[in-house]
Design a protein around this motif. Structure first.
Motif, PDB file in Angstrom:
ATOM      1  N   CYS A  12      28.628  73.196   6.857  1.00 45.40           N
ATOM      2  CA  CYS A  12      29.979  71.676   8.413  1.00 45.40           C
ATOM      3  C   CYS A  12      29.233  70.402   7.378  1.00 45.40           C
ATOM      4  O   CYS A  12      27.802  70.151   7.616  1.00 45.40           O
ATOM      5  CB  CYS A  12      29.491  71.858   9.402  1.00 45.40           C
ATOM      6  SG  CYS A  12      29.538  71.099  10.324  1.00 45.40           S
ATOM      7  N   CYS A  25      26.780  69.605  11.490  1.00 46.92           N
ATOM      8  CA  CYS A  25      25.348  70.342  11.550  1.00 46.92           C
ATOM      9  C   CYS A  25      24.603  71.017  10.457  1.00 46.92           C
ATOM     10  O   CYS A  25      23.418  72.181  10.017  1.00 46.92           O
ATOM     11  CB  CYS A  25      24.965  70.788  13.170  1.00 46.92           C
ATOM     12  SG  CYS A  25      26.269  72.341  12.275  1.00 46.92           S
ATOM     13  N   CYS A  74      33.127  76.435  12.276  1.00 46.23           N
ATOM     14  CA  CYS A  74      31.703  76.618  11.657  1.00 46.23           C
ATOM     15  C   CYS A  74      31.354  77.092  12.790  1.00 46.23           C
ATOM     16  O   CYS A  74      31.498  77.324  13.956  1.00 46.23           O
ATOM     17  CB  CYS A  74      31.427  74.726  11.858  1.00 46.23           C
ATOM     18  SG  CYS A  74      29.142  74.879  12.235  1.00 46.23           S
ATOM     19  N   CYS A  95      28.297  74.812  15.090  1.00 50.52           N
ATOM     20  CA  CYS A  95      29.506  73.750  16.778  1.00 50.52           C
ATOM     21  C   CYS A  95      30.465  73.723  16.247  1.00 50.52           C
ATOM     22  O   CYS A  95      31.373  74.951  16.244  1.00 50.52           O
ATOM     23  CB  CYS A  95      28.745  72.403  16.132  1.00 50.52           C
ATOM     24  SG  CYS A  95      29.273  71.654  14.533  1.00 50.52           S
ATOM     25  N   GLU A 100      32.581  72.089  15.275  1.00 54.10           N
ATOM     26  CA  GLU A 100      33.770  71.197  14.018  1.00 54.10           C
ATOM     27  C   GLU A 100      34.635  71.999  13.723  1.00 54.10           C
ATOM     28  O   GLU A 100      33.791  73.622  12.886  1.00 54.10           O
ATOM     29  CB  GLU A 100      32.701  70.622  13.241  1.00 54.10           C
ATOM     30  CG  GLU A 100      32.038  69.378  12.924  1.00 54.10           C
ATOM     31  CD  GLU A 100      33.330  68.296  13.129  1.00 54.10           C
ATOM     32  OE1 GLU A 100      33.300  67.555  14.188  1.00 54.10           O
ATOM     33  OE2 GLU A 100      33.779  68.017  11.945  1.00 54.10           O
TER      34      GLU A 100
HETATM   35 ZN   LIG Z   1      28.820  72.362  12.337  1.00 50.97          ZN
END
Ligand SMILES: [Zn+2]
Length: 73
Positions: free
Chosen positions: A3, A6, A37, A40, A42
Protein backbone atom coordinates in the motif's frame (compact mmCIF):
# COMPACT_ATOMS: atom_id res chain seq x y z
CA UNK A 1 2.80 -5.33 -3.60
CA UNK A 2 2.48 -2.74 -0.81
CA UNK A 3 0.00 0.00 0.00
CA UNK A 4 1.42 3.42 -0.96
CA UNK A 5 -0.50 5.06 1.90
CA UNK A 6 0.27 2.93 4.95
CA UNK A 7 2.84 0.40 3.67
CA UNK A 8 0.78 -2.64 4.58
CA UNK A 9 0.40 -5.65 2.35
CA UNK A 10 -2.09 -5.56 -0.51
CA UNK A 11 -4.21 -8.65 -1.02
CA UNK A 12 -5.80 -9.67 -4.30
CA UNK A 13 -9.53 -9.98 -3.82
CA UNK A 14 -12.61 -10.24 -6.03
CA UNK A 15 -15.20 -7.64 -5.21
CA UNK A 16 -18.04 -5.52 -6.57
CA UNK A 17 -17.19 -1.87 -7.11
CA UNK A 18 -19.21 1.20 -8.15
CA UNK A 19 -17.85 3.65 -10.73
CA UNK A 20 -19.42 7.05 -11.20
CA UNK A 21 -19.55 7.92 -14.90
CA UNK A 22 -21.11 11.37 -14.69
CA UNK A 23 -23.61 13.16 -12.46
CA UNK A 24 -26.32 10.59 -12.86
CA UNK A 25 -24.87 7.34 -14.10
CA UNK A 26 -23.35 4.78 -11.75
CA UNK A 27 -21.87 1.54 -13.00
CA UNK A 28 -21.40 -1.36 -10.64
CA UNK A 29 -18.77 -3.81 -11.80
CA UNK A 30 -19.32 -7.26 -10.36
CA UNK A 31 -16.51 -9.68 -9.57
CA UNK A 32 -13.72 -7.19 -10.20
CA UNK A 33 -10.22 -8.37 -9.23
CA UNK A 34 -8.48 -5.65 -7.18
CA UNK A 35 -5.58 -5.26 -4.75
CA UNK A 36 -7.04 -4.26 -1.39
CA UNK A 37 -4.94 -3.03 1.52
CA UNK A 38 -5.48 -5.19 4.60
CA UNK A 39 -4.95 -2.20 6.90
CA UNK A 40 -6.70 0.80 5.33
CA UNK A 41 -9.23 1.52 2.59
CA UNK A 42 -6.71 1.93 -0.24
CA UNK A 43 -6.92 -0.28 -3.28
CA UNK A 44 -5.17 -0.67 -6.63
CA UNK A 45 -6.19 -2.00 -10.00
CA UNK A 46 -3.76 -3.82 -12.28
CA UNK A 47 -3.07 -1.95 -15.54
CA UNK A 48 -4.80 -4.60 -17.62
CA UNK A 49 -7.81 -4.57 -15.30
CA UNK A 50 -7.96 -0.76 -15.48
CA UNK A 51 -7.89 -0.90 -19.29
CA UNK A 52 -10.72 -3.41 -19.38
CA UNK A 53 -12.70 -1.32 -16.89
CA UNK A 54 -12.30 1.73 -19.15
CA UNK A 55 -13.47 -0.29 -22.15
CA UNK A 56 -16.50 -1.53 -20.21
CA UNK A 57 -17.35 1.99 -19.01
CA UNK A 58 -17.17 3.34 -22.58
CA UNK A 59 -19.55 0.65 -23.77
CA UNK A 60 -22.31 1.05 -21.19
CA UNK A 61 -25.68 2.66 -21.74
CA UNK A 62 -25.17 6.20 -20.44
CA UNK A 63 -28.89 6.89 -20.47
CA UNK A 64 -29.30 4.52 -17.55
CA UNK A 65 -28.94 5.75 -13.98
CA UNK A 66 -27.58 2.45 -12.77
CA UNK A 67 -25.94 -0.33 -14.73
CA UNK A 68 -24.60 -3.55 -13.29
CA UNK A 69 -21.94 -5.24 -15.39
CA UNK A 70 -20.15 -8.48 -14.71
CA UNK A 71 -16.42 -7.84 -15.14
CA UNK A 72 -15.55 -11.39 -16.09
CA UNK A 73 -18.26 -11.76 -18.74
ZN1 LIG B 1 -3.00 0.85 3.36
Amino acid sequence: MKCHVCGSKLEKIITDMPFKLDNKTIIILKELPIWQCNNCTEFLLDDEVMKRVETILEGVNKAAELEIVRYAA
